[in-house]
Design an enzyme around this catalytic site. Structure first.
Site, PDB file in Angstrom:
ATOM      1  N   SER A  99       0.822  -1.204   0.000  1.00  0.00           N
ATOM      2  CA  SER A  99       0.000   0.000   0.000  1.00  0.00           C
ATOM      3  C   SER A  99       0.860   1.260   0.000  1.00  0.00           C
ATOM      4  CB  SER A  99      -0.961  -0.023   1.196  1.00  0.00           C
ATOM      5  OG  SER A  99      -1.854   1.052   1.150  1.00  0.00           O
ATOM      6  N   ASP A 243      -3.545   6.296  -3.232  1.00  0.00           N
ATOM      7  CA  ASP A 243      -2.410   5.728  -2.500  1.00  0.00           C
ATOM      8  C   ASP A 243      -1.724   4.676  -3.370  1.00  0.00           C
ATOM      9  OD1 ASP A 243      -4.298   3.716  -2.326  1.00  0.00           O
ATOM     10  OD2 ASP A 243      -3.970   3.301  -0.198  1.00  0.00           O
ATOM     11  N   ASP A 245      -1.508   1.386  -3.705  1.00  0.00           N
ATOM     12  CA  ASP A 245      -2.232   0.308  -4.381  1.00  0.00           C
ATOM     13  C   ASP A 245      -3.587   0.772  -4.906  1.00  0.00           C
ATOM     14  OD1 ASP A 245      -3.172   0.560  -1.756  1.00  0.00           O
ATOM     15  OD2 ASP A 245      -3.652  -1.557  -1.551  1.00  0.00           O
ATOM     16  N   ASP A 247      -6.367   1.765  -3.713  1.00  0.00           N
ATOM     17  CA  ASP A 247      -7.677   1.396  -3.175  1.00  0.00           C
ATOM     18  C   ASP A 247      -8.289   2.535  -2.371  1.00  0.00           C
ATOM     19  OD1 ASP A 247      -5.947   1.204  -1.006  1.00  0.00           O
ATOM     20  OD2 ASP A 247      -6.795  -0.658  -0.234  1.00  0.00           O
TER      21      ASP A 247
END
Length: 455
Positions: A99, A243, A245, A247
């Site tokens: 992440s 961010d 990743d 999501d």
């Protein structure tokens, strides 16, 4: 004695430094353990742009195939694209990402078929136990017939599906600056936004897991400074920041001011309730008072829950909620297998803004009614002791309510605060909200004085 993986197996995922804390050998064992615990005969695996991600995800796939599971590799993807694949293919899935963590980290977010979460209480503890045993005793015995490993590109299908959930065909043209932070938004945004009436100004779309421009963590104000400046310079209608990743999505208005994730939660909740009259909306306990107010005003039922995606998803499934939001900018949709997708939230914001003539700051003003402190961290050795001292100070006051659903929440007529311990660090996290700035500052300073006292 088995290896100790307690430092990298967290509450919701695997996360650690590569190769110091984990490597491809361990990834292969995690793949085998994942198949054994889920009982899956087929899984789907994706990864982000970190340098270590292709090797780790490939090793995980080999471990899964060794135990007989067929593996579909979807390659580079955002975390919500992996959830899409898990939902659409009805397969357990594993996403390789850390992440917003720095480049040397990597991790695995795992889910069961239909994007149902895998956490400590839903299989992750068992996966850790098996991986620990096998790291000491050797890999498990291979299945009589190894699984296959095949590749599938799901990006176009993911983008098409999202656009069936939000109608953007009739919106006015908008100029939007998008900061992908060298993360997976640079991969997904061009395809999702293709053909829409948007003038997209891209920032840091190059996939680079070393994050050369800034950390891919828009929750930290310093990481959206570039976006804010660019929105003002371009005269854009809004800015979006994803961010690492992709999501989570953060929003900046036309003035370059950050829009509270609570305001976005309220805005999207109102839109989802228009589609699903009388629906239930989940919100965690540090979202603004404005969220349950807006939900009730739009005929919905607000349900308050603990912080954390496993609690939100569990409550979504239990209550049949149509939408859920967290103040950390995670947004969950019934139409997306109860999973979180910042991209879908971004499409809702674009549709809401483009469906009327006003500015974004005007649009969100009705959803942003109070003054918040933001999350303030204090390093505290005795978390329980300091929390008890705060509770003792406020519990006896007239007109004050106290609850301990998640940490300590204290509320009065014109303010509330929540004080929660970190699960992983010696920190207490404080969020304060009030009807005006002076009251917020007064309560904030009083609580911080109690938390940070040295007596």
């Amino acid at each position: 004695m088995a290896a100790d993986l307690s430092q990298i197996v967290k509450a919701y995922d695997v996360r650690g430094v590569v190769p110091d804390q984990w490597d491809e050998d361990l990834a292969e064992l995690f793949g085998a353990a994942f198949v054994q615990v889920t009982g899956a005969d087929a899984i789907v695996v994706g990864h982000d742009m970190r340098p270590s991600s292709p090797g780790l995800s490939g090793a995980f796939a080999r471990g899964a195939a060794r135990l007989g599971a067929d593996v579909t590799l979807i390659g580079l993807c955002s975390t919500d694209q992996l959830y899409f694949a898990s939902g659409r293919l009805n397969l357990p899935g594993a996403m390789f990402t850390a992440s917003h963590n720095p480049a040397q980290y990597n991790g695995i977010k795992m889910c069961r078929a239909g994007a149902a979460p895998v956490g400590q209480d839903t299989g992750l503890a068992e996966i850790r136990t098996l991986a620990e045993q096998w790291s000491e005793q050797g890999a498990p015995e291979a299945a009589a017939t190894a699984g296959t490993i095949t590749e599938l590109d799901t990006l176009d299908d993911y983008a098409t599906y999202l656009r069936t959930l939000v109608d953007l065909t009739a919106i006015r043209p908008l100029k939007v600056v998008v900061d992908a932070g060298n993360g997976m938004g640079g991969h997904t945004v061009p395809t999702v936004f293709a053909g829409l009436p948007l003038d997209v100004v891209p920032m840091y779309f190059e996939l680079d897991g070393t994050f050369p421009n800034h950390e891919a963590n828009p929750l930290d104000p310093k990481n959206i400074v570039d976006l804010q400046a660019r929105v003002r310079a371009e005269g854009a209608d809004l800015g979006l920041a994803f961010d690492g990743d992709a999501d989570r999505c953060f929003v900046v208005d036309e003035r370059g001011e950050a829009v509270s994730p609570s305001a976005i939660t309220a805005l999207v909740a109102a839109r989802e309730l228009a589609k699903h009259p009388g629906g239930t909306i989940i919100h965690n306990l540090i979202t603004s008072w404005s969220v349950p107010e807006v939900v009730r005003e739009n005929g919905g039922t607000p349900v308050r829950t603990r912080v954390g995606h496993s609690f939100i998803k569990e409550e979504m499934a239990k209550s049949g909620a149509v939408f859920g939001g967290e103040h950390s900018a995670h947004y969950y949709f019934k139409d997306f297998w109860n999973a979180d997708t910042g991209m879908l939230a971004a499409l809702h914001v674009l549709a809401a803004l483009g469906g009327q003539e006003g500015t974004l700051s005007e649009l969100v003003s009705s959803y942003d009614r109070y003054v918040g402190s933001g999350e303030i961290n204090s390093t505290v050795a005795d978390q329980a002791g300091r929390t008890a001292a705060v509770k003792e100070t406020y519990a006896g006051q007239g007109g004050v309510s106290v609850d301990e659903l998640d940490g300590l929440t204290v509320a009065a007529g014109d303010w509330w605060f929540n004080l929660r311990p970190s699960n992983t660090e010696p920190l207490l996290r404080l969020n304060v909200e009030a009807r005006d700035a002076a009251t917020m500052a007064k309560v904030r300073d009083e609580v911080l004085a109690l938390v940070r006292t040295t007596d």
